[in-house]
Scaffold this motif. Structure first.
Motif: not given
Length: 271
Positions: A61-83
């Motif tokens: 994500v640090q390299k990116a201009d556009v971030i595509v969130l493609a993890v399972k819905p059940q994992m999404m909250g943890d992934v977003c908050q960690q990022l």
């Protein structure tokens, strides 16, 4: 537009589908990076499409201009908050999500008031014949155009004015490949009962479905008109179609699609 670095967080089927479409449409593979928890899917993506890969979401994500969130819905909250905790500056980037069932409000809870596009691709996108519903939040026209370019190789795109319409897209295009497969399965089974070999029956049914869909796309006539053109009164097709009607086919389809919409709304409340 080809200058944007696009990071895919998650390397499952839909991520692979969009990456493949982008590269095949001419998007520079060097401007795509994918991250995943394990190596095998990343290795396959790198081998097949020449993109960058990493096991580190943060590096992607640090390299990116556009971030595509493609993890399972059940994992999404943890992934977003960690990022967002590790790299709060990503709040200024454009996000695209391919996860079903999660409304914009949920992402805003995790990430803040980010610029976001909710996408709802369907599985025929894997062969370039899909339909993707897109709902933008706080996005500029340039950003919408870029996202449209990302998905154009997967088939057709449909931009939505109301987020609730995403649930309708799920019923009409997201879940519907399974409807057609189910119908085709039943036809194949009956064809086998009539004496055709399984592989032959499958090909006959699939080819007929492909031909009918192609005719519909190339014709200005409605589905009802096309059906009438091949349904001579008193003939074999008329007898079969009448049997469907008497069994309540239209009502069954309506109830099935409404059930999909209800389930989508229930999932949005529980995820």
């Amino acid at each position: 537009m080809n200058d944007n670095m696009v990071a895919f967080i998650g390397a499952g089927n839909m991520a692979r589908c969009v990456i493949a479409a982008m590269v095949k449409s001419g998007y520079p593979a060097s401007n795509i990076i994918a991250s995943n928890r394990t190596e095998p899917k990343l290795q396959a993506l790198a081998a097949d499409y020449g993109i960058q890969t990493t096991l580190d979401n943060l590096a992607a994500v640090q390299k990116a201009d556009v971030i595509v969130l493609a993890v399972k819905p059940q994992m999404m909250g943890d992934v977003c908050q960690q990022l967002i905790e590790r790299a709060p500056e990503i709040k200024e980037k454009l996000f695209v999500t391919v996860a079903a069932g999660l409304p914009v409000s949920r992402y805003e809870r995790w990430l803040g008031e980010v610029r976001l596009v909710r996408s709802m691709p369907n599985t025929p996108s894997l062969v370039g014949l899909g339909v993707t519903g897109l709902y933008p939040s706080r996005c500029s026209n340039y950003e919408k155009a870029f996202v449209d370019t990302m998905f154009k190789g997967t088939g057709m795109t449909v931009w939505l004015d109301n987020e609730a319409e995403i649930d309708h897209v799920i019923a009409v295009t997201g879940s519907s490949p399974a409807y057609f497969f189910y119908f085709m399965q039943a036809m194949q089974q009956e064809a086998e009962t009539l004496g055709f070999a399984p592989e032959q029956a499958k090909k006959m049914v699939a080819q007929t479905a492909l031909g009918a869909a192609t005719m519909a796309l190339q014709s200005e006539h409605s589905f009802a008109e096309l059906r009438a053109q091949v349904t001579s009164k008193g003939g074999t097709t008329h007898e079969a179609v009448t049997s469907f009607a008497n069994a309540g086919l239209e009502q069954m389809v309506s109830e099935a699609m409404q059930a999909a919409i209800r389930r989508a709304r229930e999932m949005a409340q529980t995820l």
